[in-house]
Design an enzyme around this catalytic site. Structure first.
Site, mmCIF file in Angstrom:
data_model
loop_
_atom_site.group_PDB
_atom_site.id
_atom_site.type_symbol
_atom_site.label_atom_id
_atom_site.label_comp_id
_atom_site.label_asym_id
_atom_site.label_seq_id
_atom_site.Cartn_x
_atom_site.Cartn_y
_atom_site.Cartn_z
ATOM 1 C CE LYS A 1 0.606 1.161 4.659
ATOM 2 N NZ LYS A 1 1.602 2.143 5.066
ATOM 3 N N GLY B 1 7.376 1.159 5.051
ATOM 4 C CA GLY B 1 6.129 1.934 5.021
ATOM 5 C C GLY B 1 5.151 1.470 3.957
ATOM 6 N N GLY C 1 3.910 -4.370 3.880
ATOM 7 C CA GLY C 1 4.088 -5.739 3.384
ATOM 8 C C GLY C 1 3.722 -6.807 4.410
ATOM 9 C CG ASP D 1 -0.731 -0.125 8.700
ATOM 10 O OD1 ASP D 1 -1.407 0.716 9.330
ATOM 11 O OD2 ASP D 1 0.421 0.102 8.274
#
Ligand code: C5P
Length: 285
Positions: A9, A97, A100, A135
């Site tokens: 992302k 960042g 993954g 996340d």
């Protein structure tokens, strides 16, 4: 044997709004999945067994890996004690960042739900994901989301328009916990990015406007600790990026390009200069 792709992302802006009583920070960000993928290969194993391997020896292979933790969390939640063998082909840079590890974990939850026919809803999978990391819930569904809270309040939004991303992943890694403990900023919650997102209808965000408001509260910290990053940002601008920013708490920097030719040219320039560089596009749901 089943193979699944786990996308990376980008954070299209990120502003920290305040520290919470549970030690986490509230933030606002737009997360978007992109076409840079890890690959996970699932196979059967003996009852209760988790066999994990990875093609990158630098990653933790035991219980420290989020992939194994995701299997444990799924077993506890469902009571299903089947065995599973997972091989991870790691392509997404870590400590970068790009989410993954979180994406791998979400992919495991989705895959086990299917392979073991557990029939958990997407919301239940998101709740399990949050146990693994802030996340992870986002990666239960592909696309673009306006994100609040720790990262778990998600509103998926439409994305029209064409962009190409050039990602430059420097050789250093950033630990998210360290970045949250060390970034410095008065927590007003009133930065330009947060204000912009407060003022627009999330279903009607114009990409050109968003790109003018990209801010990342971790960027000053990364510039201070790794001054060489400034050079990468200025190269993006010099080579035609509409906008350039940091993803998550770094270390990946990206340029946003509105035409393919300019993006290809910038990609080549970075590659010729020895950078780890990726040419990517949004992955929409
Ligand atoms: O949730 P995750 O395990 O990815 O977070 C790693 C660390 O980053 C947390 O332990 C916390 O210190 C910090 N963090 C935070 N606020 C968030 C997300 C992460 O303070 N919203």
């Amino acid at each position: 044997m089943i193979a699944e792709k786990a996308p990376a992302k980008l954070n299209l802006g990120l502003q920290i709004l305040g520290k919470r009583s549970d030690g986490f920070h509230d933030l606002v960000s737009i997360f978007q999945t992109i076409d840079l993928f890890d690959r996970l290969i699932f196979d059967v194993a003996k009852r209760g067994e988790t066999i994990f391997s990875c093609d990158d020896p630098k990653l933790p292979s035991g219980r420290d890996n989020l992939v194994c933790q995701a299997v444990d969390v799924f077993r506890q939640a469902t009571g299903i004690d089947n065995g599973i063998q997972i091989h991870l082909e790691k392509r997404i840079p870590y400590g970068a960042g790009l989410g993954g590890g979180s994406s791998d974990a979400a992919t495991v939850l989705l895959a086990l739900n299917r392979i073991w026919e557990a029939k958990l809803s997407l919301d239940q999978l998101r709740d399990l994901g949050l146990v693994l990391g802030s996340d992870v819930p986002f990666f239960i569904q592909k696309g673009t989301a306006l994100v609040h809270g720790r990262g778990e309040q998600l509103k998926y939004i439409p994305w029209h328009g064409q962009v190409v991303y050039v990602l430059v992943a420097p050789e250093f890694e950033v630990a998210t916990g360290w970045a949250f403990a060390n970034y410095k900023k008065a927590l007003t919650g009133k930065g330009g990015y947060a204000t912009f997102l407060n003022c627009v209808n999330p279903d009607e965000i114009y990409i050109s406007e968003l790109l003018q408001h990209l801010e990342n509260d971790f960027l000053p910290l990364i510039l201070q600790t790794h001054p060489e990053v400034a050079q990468i940002l200025s190269e993006f601008k010099k080579h035609g990026a509409t906008s350039a920013s940091l993803s998550g708490s770094g270390s990946t920097l990206y340029g946003v390009f509105e035409d393919v030719k300019t993006a290809n040219n910038a990609f080549s320039v970075f590659q010729d200069n020895g950078y780890r560089v990726f040419l990517c596009h949004p992955v929409l749901s």
